[in-house]
Enzyme design. Structure first.
Site, mmCIF file in Angstrom:
data_model
loop_
_atom_site.group_PDB
_atom_site.id
_atom_site.type_symbol
_atom_site.label_atom_id
_atom_site.label_comp_id
_atom_site.label_asym_id
_atom_site.label_seq_id
_atom_site.Cartn_x
_atom_site.Cartn_y
_atom_site.Cartn_z
ATOM 1 N N CYS A 87 0.907 -1.196 -0.042
ATOM 2 C CA CYS A 87 -0.115 0.055 -0.023
ATOM 3 C C CYS A 87 0.752 1.411 0.041
ATOM 4 O O CYS A 87 1.423 1.506 -0.761
ATOM 5 C CB CYS A 87 -0.959 -0.087 1.245
ATOM 6 S SG CYS A 87 -2.375 1.070 1.162
ATOM 7 N N HIS A 211 -3.106 -5.655 1.192
ATOM 8 C CA HIS A 211 -2.762 -5.933 2.425
ATOM 9 C C HIS A 211 -2.368 -7.463 3.081
ATOM 10 O O HIS A 211 -3.257 -7.850 3.871
ATOM 11 C CB HIS A 211 -3.048 -5.223 3.514
ATOM 12 C CG HIS A 211 -3.083 -3.707 3.526
ATOM 13 N ND1 HIS A 211 -2.221 -2.832 4.207
ATOM 14 C CD2 HIS A 211 -3.783 -2.730 2.797
ATOM 15 C CE1 HIS A 211 -2.197 -1.787 3.720
ATOM 16 N NE2 HIS A 211 -3.210 -1.423 2.985
ATOM 17 N N GLU A 213 -0.301 -8.542 5.124
ATOM 18 C CA GLU A 213 -0.122 -8.756 6.798
ATOM 19 C C GLU A 213 -1.588 -8.677 7.432
ATOM 20 O O GLU A 213 -1.480 -9.104 8.579
ATOM 21 C CB GLU A 213 0.801 -7.539 7.036
ATOM 22 C CG GLU A 213 -0.160 -6.182 7.224
ATOM 23 C CD GLU A 213 -0.330 -5.664 6.137
ATOM 24 O OE1 GLU A 213 -0.211 -6.059 5.009
ATOM 25 O OE2 GLU A 213 -0.569 -4.197 6.050
#
Lengths: 241, 84
Positions: A87, A211, A213
């Site tokens: 991002c 994302h 994560e």
């Protein structure tokens, strides 16, 4: 022995803790790095996390690019160290000229927050070699300036050299997004050629808007597809150690 | 005191979502004369003392390397504005 993976915190980073946690869940040792330092602390790989560094002033990622830590990371990346930009981290890599293209505001101007299906187009990079080529994965997507832009020649070059790593694809949850952006099936932000993530020529630097994560633990987010980003890099650094 | 003005615009071939949103709002407010809108940026770089050619050259370099991203934007003007 395990891999030490740095996570850089800039003023305005939001997902640095989640990235560190993802690295730990994938079996690595997260190392917190500060943007104003220049010492990489001997890490084997680096993650530039999501957020709004410097408030996205000027352009997303434009000011972070000049952080002392980015000079060290640019050198290390040119030497082959795995670097993942997520991002805002992707935007910083583009502004740093480590990756091609740039991000502008989403075509529909809305902030997007959804679970996004991606197709893994290149399963040979430092961050994707534990995926299968063509595999579809689901990770969260959340951004305002997520529209990937490059000129046609650059786009042809990225495609020709297999440097498109992830593409947005439509899925059953796409009703809402389609309503806002009728001309593109699963494309949530108008990105050229549905590109969600790219790599450099060497395959050690990868950037993507979604994302991974946030998809590393069952029950928190859409699944655990994100784990293999980090375990790929950990395996890659251990293989070359 | 003088000011160097730097103006940056999105490249013509790149859709400008902000300008498009403004263009959409204008007719709703009764401003119907405008076919389209593009939104750019204006930077005012204040200079203490004289604006020499060297200062202007620095402004041009900063405009190209920092104030704009050549992938998506053009620097359309770098000029001096003398203050009263």
């Amino acid at each position: 022995m395990t891999a030490r993976v740095g996570v850089v915190t800039f003023p305005g980073s939001l997902d640095d803790r989640d990235a560190a946690r993802a690295i730990r869940l994938a079996g690595g040792e997260p190392v917190r790095l500060w943007h104003a330092d220049s010492d990489l602390a001997g890490v084997d790989a680096v993650v530039l996390p999501g957020g709004f560094s410097y408030g996205d002033y000027l352009r997303a990622g434009a000011i972070s690019r000049f952080a002392p830590m980015m000079a060290s990371i640019t050198d290390a990346a040119n030497g082959g160290m795995p670097v993942l930009g997520i991002c805002n981290g992707f935007q910083i890599l583009c502004e740093s000229h480590l990756l091609a293209g740039a991000m502008v505001k989403n075509e529909h101007l809305h902030f997007v927050c959804k679970d996004q299906t991606l197709r893994v187009e290149n399963a040979d990079t430092a961050w994707t070699h534990q995926f299968g080529a063509g595999e579809e994965i689901v990770v969260p997507l959340k951004n305002q300036d997520g529209q990937f832009i490059a000129d046609e020649r650059t786009l042809d070059e990225l495609e020709g050299e297999g440097r498109v790593v992830f593409r947005y694809v439509a899925d059953s949850s796409d009703g809402g997004t389609r309503g806002r952006n009728p001309r593109a099936g699963g494309n949530p932000n108008g990105s050229r050629r549905d590109i969600a993530g790219i790599t450099n020529a060497r395959g050690n630097v990868v950037g993507l808007m979604p994302h991974p994560e946030h998809a590393t633990e069952q029950g928190f987010g859409p699944g655990t597809d994100g784990l293999r980003f980090f375990s790929s890099a950990i395996a890659a650094t251990l293989a070359t150690a | 005191m003088a000011t160097v003005i730097v103006e940056v615009m999105p490249k013509p071939e790149i859709l400008d979502p902000q300008g498009k949103a403004v263009a959409g709002a204008l007719p709703r407010l009764g401003f119907t004369s405008f076919a389209s809108v593009r939104q750019g940026k204006r930077f005012e770089l204040e200079v203490e003392g004289e604006v020499t050619e060297e200062v202007l050259e620095q402004a041009r370099t900063a405009a190209a390397e920092v104030l704009s991203n050549p992938v998506i934007e053009d620097v359309v003007s770098v000029h001096v504005q003398e203050s009263a």
